[in-house]
Design a protein around this motif. Sequence first.
Motif, PDB file in Angstrom:
ATOM      1  N   GLN A   1       8.898 -15.872  59.320  1.00 20.03           N
ATOM      2  CA  GLN A   1       8.982 -16.798  58.194  1.00 20.03           C
ATOM      3  C   GLN A   1       9.861 -16.231  57.083  1.00 20.03           C
ATOM      4  O   GLN A   1      10.639 -16.965  56.456  1.00 20.03           O
ATOM      5  CB  GLN A   1       7.577 -17.086  57.659  1.00 20.03           C
ATOM      6  CG  GLN A   1       7.545 -18.161  56.569  1.00 20.03           C
ATOM      7  CD  GLN A   1       8.104 -19.490  57.054  1.00 20.03           C
ATOM      8  OE1 GLN A   1       7.707 -19.982  58.117  1.00 20.03           O
ATOM      9  NE2 GLN A   1       9.024 -20.072  56.293  1.00 20.03           N
ATOM     10  N   ASP A   2       9.766 -14.932  56.869  1.00 14.96           N
ATOM     11  CA  ASP A   2      10.592 -14.298  55.854  1.00 14.96           C
ATOM     12  C   ASP A   2      12.070 -14.428  56.194  1.00 14.96           C
ATOM     13  O   ASP A   2      12.915 -14.660  55.326  1.00 14.96           O
ATOM     14  CB  ASP A   2      10.207 -12.827  55.710  1.00 14.96           C
ATOM     15  CG  ASP A   2      10.995 -12.129  54.619  1.00 14.96           C
ATOM     16  OD1 ASP A   2      10.972 -12.595  53.464  1.00 14.96           O
ATOM     17  OD2 ASP A   2      11.670 -11.133  54.943  1.00 14.96           O
ATOM     18  N   ILE A   3      12.409 -14.297  57.481  1.00 15.22           N
ATOM     19  CA  ILE A   3      13.802 -14.448  57.927  1.00 15.22           C
ATOM     20  C   ILE A   3      14.263 -15.882  57.733  1.00 15.22           C
ATOM     21  O   ILE A   3      15.385 -16.143  57.280  1.00 15.22           O
ATOM     22  CB  ILE A   3      13.940 -14.009  59.395  1.00 15.22           C
ATOM     23  CG1 ILE A   3      13.706 -12.496  59.528  1.00 15.22           C
ATOM     24  CG2 ILE A   3      15.303 -14.385  59.956  1.00 15.22           C
ATOM     25  CD1 ILE A   3      13.679 -11.987  60.955  1.00 15.22           C
ATOM     26  N   LYS A   4      13.391 -16.851  58.052  1.00 12.16           N
ATOM     27  CA  LYS A   4      13.743 -18.265  57.859  1.00 12.16           C
ATOM     28  C   LYS A   4      14.030 -18.557  56.396  1.00 12.16           C
ATOM     29  O   LYS A   4      14.914 -19.346  56.060  1.00 12.16           O
ATOM     30  CB  LYS A   4      12.606 -19.158  58.346  1.00 12.16           C
ATOM     31  CG  LYS A   4      12.445 -19.228  59.855  1.00 12.16           C
ATOM     32  CD  LYS A   4      11.287 -20.158  60.220  1.00 12.16           C
ATOM     33  CE  LYS A   4      11.095 -20.248  61.720  1.00 12.16           C
ATOM     34  NZ  LYS A   4       9.967 -21.147  62.086  1.00 12.16           N
ATOM     35  N   ASN A   5      13.257 -17.926  55.507  1.00 10.54           N
ATOM     36  CA  ASN A   5      13.442 -18.160  54.083  1.00 10.54           C
ATOM     37  C   ASN A   5      14.789 -17.618  53.592  1.00 10.54           C
ATOM     38  O   ASN A   5      15.306 -18.077  52.560  1.00 10.54           O
ATOM     39  CB  ASN A   5      12.314 -17.519  53.285  1.00 10.54           C
ATOM     40  CG  ASN A   5      10.967 -18.173  53.567  1.00 10.54           C
ATOM     41  OD1 ASN A   5      10.902 -19.331  54.006  1.00 10.54           O
ATOM     42  ND2 ASN A   5       9.885 -17.444  53.311  1.00 10.54           N
ATOM     43  N   GLN A   6      15.348 -16.653  54.309  1.00  8.27           N
ATOM     44  CA  GLN A   6      16.613 -16.043  53.880  1.00  8.27           C
ATOM     45  C   GLN A   6      17.829 -16.831  54.341  1.00  8.27           C
ATOM     46  O   GLN A   6      18.855 -16.850  53.659  1.00  8.27           O
ATOM     47  CB  GLN A   6      16.710 -14.605  54.416  1.00  8.27           C
ATOM     48  CG  GLN A   6      15.657 -13.664  53.876  1.00  8.27           C
ATOM     49  CD  GLN A   6      15.806 -12.273  54.465  1.00  8.27           C
ATOM     50  OE1 GLN A   6      16.897 -11.705  54.495  1.00  8.27           O
ATOM     51  NE2 GLN A   6      14.692 -11.718  54.935  1.00  8.27           N
ATOM     52  N   THR A   7      17.745 -17.477  55.521  1.00  6.84           N
ATOM     53  CA  THR A   7      18.902 -18.185  56.062  1.00  6.84           C
ATOM     54  C   THR A   7      18.445 -19.262  57.024  1.00  6.84           C
ATOM     55  O   THR A   7      17.411 -19.114  57.692  1.00  6.84           O
ATOM     56  CB  THR A   7      19.867 -17.218  56.785  1.00  6.84           C
ATOM     57  OG1 THR A   7      20.952 -17.958  57.350  1.00  6.84           O
ATOM     58  CG2 THR A   7      19.159 -16.468  57.889  1.00  6.84           C
ATOM     59  N   ALA A   8      19.251 -20.328  57.084  1.00  7.50           N
ATOM     60  CA  ALA A   8      18.948 -21.415  58.017  1.00  7.50           C
ATOM     61  C   ALA A   8      19.786 -21.323  59.280  1.00  7.50           C
ATOM     62  O   ALA A   8      19.541 -22.052  60.248  1.00  7.50           O
ATOM     63  CB  ALA A   8      19.187 -22.767  57.326  1.00  7.50           C
ATOM     64  N   SER A   9      20.785 -20.430  59.290  1.00  4.03           N
ATOM     65  CA  SER A   9      21.668 -20.289  60.449  1.00  4.03           C
ATOM     66  C   SER A   9      20.942 -19.574  61.582  1.00  4.03           C
ATOM     67  O   SER A   9      20.342 -18.499  61.384  1.00  4.03           O
ATOM     68  CB  SER A   9      22.919 -19.490  60.054  1.00  4.03           C
ATOM     69  OG  SER A   9      23.635 -19.069  61.197  1.00  4.03           O
ATOM     70  N   THR A  10      21.010 -20.167  62.777  1.00  5.78           N
ATOM     71  CA  THR A  10      20.348 -19.548  63.929  1.00  5.78           C
ATOM     72  C   THR A  10      20.954 -18.183  64.232  1.00  5.78           C
ATOM     73  O   THR A  10      20.227 -17.212  64.513  1.00  5.78           O
ATOM     74  CB  THR A  10      20.478 -20.456  65.168  1.00  5.78           C
ATOM     75  OG1 THR A  10      19.911 -21.737  64.861  1.00  5.78           O
ATOM     76  CG2 THR A  10      19.761 -19.857  66.357  1.00  5.78           C
ATOM     77  N   GLU A  11      22.291 -18.098  64.209  1.00  4.42           N
ATOM     78  CA  GLU A  11      22.938 -16.810  64.484  1.00  4.42           C
ATOM     79  C   GLU A  11      22.541 -15.759  63.454  1.00  4.42           C
ATOM     80  O   GLU A  11      22.255 -14.600  63.809  1.00  4.42           O
ATOM     81  CB  GLU A  11      24.467 -16.975  64.506  1.00  4.42           C
ATOM     82  CG  GLU A  11      25.017 -17.747  65.677  1.00  4.42           C
ATOM     83  CD  GLU A  11      24.934 -19.251  65.483  1.00  4.42           C
ATOM     84  OE1 GLU A  11      24.389 -19.692  64.435  1.00  4.42           O
ATOM     85  OE2 GLU A  11      25.391 -19.989  66.366  1.00  4.42           O
ATOM     86  N   ALA A  12      22.516 -16.152  62.200  1.00  4.62           N
ATOM     87  CA  ALA A  12      22.139 -15.203  61.148  1.00  4.62           C
ATOM     88  C   ALA A  12      20.679 -14.793  61.276  1.00  4.62           C
ATOM     89  O   ALA A  12      20.322 -13.629  61.037  1.00  4.62           O
ATOM     90  CB  ALA A  12      22.410 -15.811  59.776  1.00  4.62           C
TER      91      ALA A  12
END
Length: 1017
Positions: free
Chosen positions: A295-306
Motif C-alpha cells: 500500500q505504501d508503494i501504491k501511495n508513491q506511484t500509480a505506474s505499474t513499472e515504477a
Amino acid sequence: MNLLCEMDFMKSVFTFVVIVVGLFSFGALSAETEGYRNTPTPDWVKKRVLDTTTPIPVDLISSGVFYRVVDDQIKVTSEGEKQYYTRIAQTVANAKGLDGSSQIEIHFDPTYESLLIHDISVVRDGERVSRLESADISLFNSEQDFERRIYDGTITYNAILDDVLVGDTVDFSYSIIGSNPVYRGIFSTGRTLVWNIPVEDQYHRVLWGKSSPLYVSQRNGQTPVTKTQSDGFTDYSVHIEMVPPQQFDNQSPDWFLPRHQINYTEMPSWQAVNEWAMTLYQDLGVDDSVKAIAQDIKNQTASTEAQLAKALSYVQNNIRYVGIEIGANSHIPTPSKDTLRLKYGDCKDKSVLLLAIMRELGITGFPALVNTEIGKSLDTLPPAVTRFDHVIVNAIIDDKSLWLDPTMTDQFGPLDNLYQPDFGYALVVRENEKSLTQMNATSISNIDVIETYVIPKDIKENAQLYVKSQYLGWQAQRIVSNYEEDGAASLEKQYLEYYQRAFPNAAVATPLSLVVNAENGRATLNEHYVIENAFTESEHGFEMDFYATDVRNQLTKPKVINRNAPYARSFPMDVANTIKLQFADDSWAFDDEEFSEDNPYFNYQYSATYKDKTLTLSYQYSAKKDHVPADEIEEYLAARDRARDYSSYSIIWYKRNSSSDTAPSSTIENTNTFDEFAFLGYLAIALIVLFILMLIDWRLAATSRNDSEHLRFQVVPLPKFLLMGIFTFGLYCHYWVYRNWFLIEKQDNKGTWPIARGIFAPFWLYPLYCKLKQHADNESDSPSLFPTHIGILTAALYFVMYFTVNTIDAAGAVILETDLLSVSIILSMLLPLPFVPYIRYINKVYASHNQDCKNGAKIGFRHVLISAICFPFLMLSMGQLLNILPSGDVVEGSDLWSHDIAFMYRENLIEGTEQIQYFYSDAILLNQLDGNGYTDKKVFSYWIDDEVGLVSEFASYKDIKDIEVDYSDDKLEVTTIKIVREDDSDFLLYVYSSTGKDNLFIDALMSNWKTKKGNKT
C-alpha cells in the motif's frame, strides 16, 4: 554508538549466535551418536580388487597422486531410501601427494544423513595395514559458505593418518545413508567418466529398487552400461579401465561441459520437476505487514513499472542476505511475513517476499529456478530436481517478461535500465509448465567514458584532464558497490595511479565524486587532474599518447591460441570511450577518419574529427556473444588486431624552424652547410692516396719477405683471414689463393702463373685442394686432411657464391624487380667461409714452424690501409641496406629512420599526423640532402641549393591539377614525374627506375590523387 559501530556490533552478535547454535547442535550430535559409525562394507556392495603393481603414469598425474580405484555405488530401495557407497584408493607418487593422501575429509549433513566408515587402510609393498584405530579422527562444523552468509549445518569428518610414505596406497571406503527430505525421495545423480587425470579402475553402479523407471543417459561419449536384475533390484553398472585423461583449455565459459558424463534421473520431464517445485511455493505467507508495504508503494506511484521497481528495491535494500539452509530449509522458502519480520533471508525467501508484494500490487509473477553456472547448458541435461542453485522472480508486465533478482544490491533506476541476469534457461514455477524457458533477458552493462584533455599553448604549461564516466545496468551496480565498499579516497588513489602510468606527473586537481541518478539509473564518476610535463620527448618531437583503455580491456586475447575449448568473453558489454583534445593553439591540424569492424563476436566503431580546435576521438565497442568457438579463434584474433590498430592515438608537438628549447635537436646540426659532392671528392682523393701507400708497402714487404724454403702453403691465422675477408668483401681470398700458388710455383717451378690463378680464384680452389692432398699423401707426419667430398663441396660453394654475387651486381641488384642488394652484401661477406677447412689444415701442417706462423700472424701497415680503404664501402653498403643512408631506390615511409622523419617535420615538409607512404632520395650519404615522396595528404620534394640552402616544393592532392610521368627507357636513368598545380605552376619528382619500383611509386601516387581529388579512372 554511531551507525557503523551499531552495524558491526549486530553483525558480530549474529555471527556469534550462529556459531554457538552450530556448536551446540554438533555437541549434542557428538554426545549421542559420535556423528558416524565404523561398520563393515554392506553386503549389497560389489567389491573391487585393488592392484598396486601396475606402473604409475608419472607424466599424466597431478598433485602427486595416482588414483588406483574410484568406486561409487548407490542403492535406492523401493521406499526411496538411499545409500551412497564410495571407495577411493590412491597411490602417493611423490612428496607432493603426501599431504592430500594422509588426510581424509568427508562432508555430510547430520540432520538427514548418517556416515558409516568401512575401511581406512594403507597398502605398502603388497601388505595392507588398517589405520581405523590409529588415525586421529575429528568432526567439525565446516560451513564452507560462511563468508557468503549461508549456513547449511554441514559436518566434516576428518581423519589424519599416521605413517604414510611415498609409494604407499591409501585405500578408504565409506557410506552415507539418507537424503534431503525436501526431494521427497526423488532420485537423480550423475558421474563424470573421463577426467583431466588418469584413473586406473573406475566403477559406477546404481542398484534401483523402485517401481518407477530410471532414465539413463550419457553426453560427450558412450560407455557400455551393464543392466541386470537381482532380488527385485535393477542393477546398472559401468566399468572403465585406464581411460586417457582429457585436458581442456582454461578461460572457457562456465556452461561448457565437455567431459563424458552419465546421468540417472527418475524425472521423465521438466513438467514433473515443475510439479515437485510447485509444492514448495503454494503459500506465500501474506499478512497485514506485507500488505502495508504494498500500500505504501501504491501511495508513491500509480505506474505499474515504477511500483515493481520500488518493490524490488525494497526487498533488495531492506532484507539482508542470510541463508539458514539446514535440511529441508535448503529449498523450502520462509513465508513472506516471517522474512519481513526477520529482515533477512536467502534467494528463495527474498523472492517469495517480492512475489507477495507483487501480488498485492496486482503484478503477475512467478518463482524461477536457475543454475548460475551451467544454466546455458541446462537444456542439454536430463530433467532433475537437483539441477538448480538459485531462485529469482519472473515478472510479467504487458506481456513483457522481466527477470528480477532480489538478492542483488545497489540496483536503482527504472526497470528498463536495470540489469536483468541471463542464466540461459529457467524453470518458471507455475501451473502446467512443461519445459524450461529460455530467458533472453535484457541484460544492460554499459560504460561511457569521456576524457577531455585541455592542451595549453606553451608546452611548459600544465595540461588539464577532465574525466566523466557514466555507468548503466550491471556496471552501475559495480561502480556504486566499489564506491561504497572501498570508499572515495581509495577509488581516487586507484584511478590516479592508473593515469600516472601514462603521465607520471599527474595530480588530483578536484576530488573524485560519484553522482547516482535514481531517475535514469545512471552512476556518474567525475575526476579532474592536472598534468605537468604531459608531453614526452622523442626523436620526432614531443609526443602525447592516448589509449581507449576501457575498449582495449574488452579486446582480450586468450592465453592459449590453439584451443580445444571455447574462449569466454564478457557479455553483455557495451563500452564507449570518447577522448577530446581541446587545443588552446589553432596551429594544429588533423584529418577526419573512420574505421569499422563488425564480426560475429563484437562490433567496433572508430572515428576522428577535428573542428573548432577540438579533436574528438570516438571508440565504441559492443559484444555480441559470451564466447568464441575454439575453431574460430584465429578469425577473432584477426578482428581483434584490426580493432586494436585503431584504439590509440598520438599527437606530436614540434616547434619547427624555431630556436625554442621545445624543438628537439636534429641529428645534423646544419644541413645547408654540408656539401655532399665536396665530401665525396675529398674521400675519393684520400682513398686513392691510401691505395698508393698500400701498393708501396706491399711491394716493399714482397722484396723483404724471407719465406722458409720448406714453406709450401700460405700460413695465416683463421681470425685474421676471416676479418680481412669480411672487410674486403672477399678480395682477400683472391690474395690468399695467389700466395699459395706463388709458394707452390716457387717449389715446383712449372710456370703456373700465380697472379692469374689468384684473379680467377674460384676456378683454382679445388686444384689447390689437390695439391694439399698430394702433400698429405707424401708426408708421413702430415695431419689428416679433410675428405675429398668436403674439398669438392667447399670449392663448389665458393664458385657458386662468387658468381652469384657478381651476377647480382652485374644485373643492377635486380631479379624480377626484387632488390637483391642485401643478398649481394651478405654473400660477399660470407665468401671467406668455404676457405676455413683449408686454413685450419695448413695451420696444423706448419704448427711447429714458429717463424712462419709469426710471419702469417703479423698485421702489417698494408693490412691497416686496405681495411681503411674498404671500411667506407662496407659502411655505405650496410647503411643502404638498413635504410640509414639513401638506398638509391624507392622505400616505404615506415622503413625510414626516425632522424630523417624528424628532419622532415622540422623543415615543414610533413606535419601533424601525416604518414609518409613512399620516398626516394638521389643522395648518396644523407636523405636530408635530397628527396621526394608523398604522404596521405600531399606530395613533396626538396633539395639543397648552393646559394639558398634547403629548397622545398609541395602540393596537397586537392591542389594538383595534373600528374605527368616520363618513364625512363634506360634503367640507369631516372623516371621523371611532373606535379602540375591548379595555378599551372609545377615541380618535379625523380625516381630511379632500375628496380621497377618506380611503377609502384607512381601507381600509388596516382591512386592517392584520384581518390582525394575525386577523379574517375
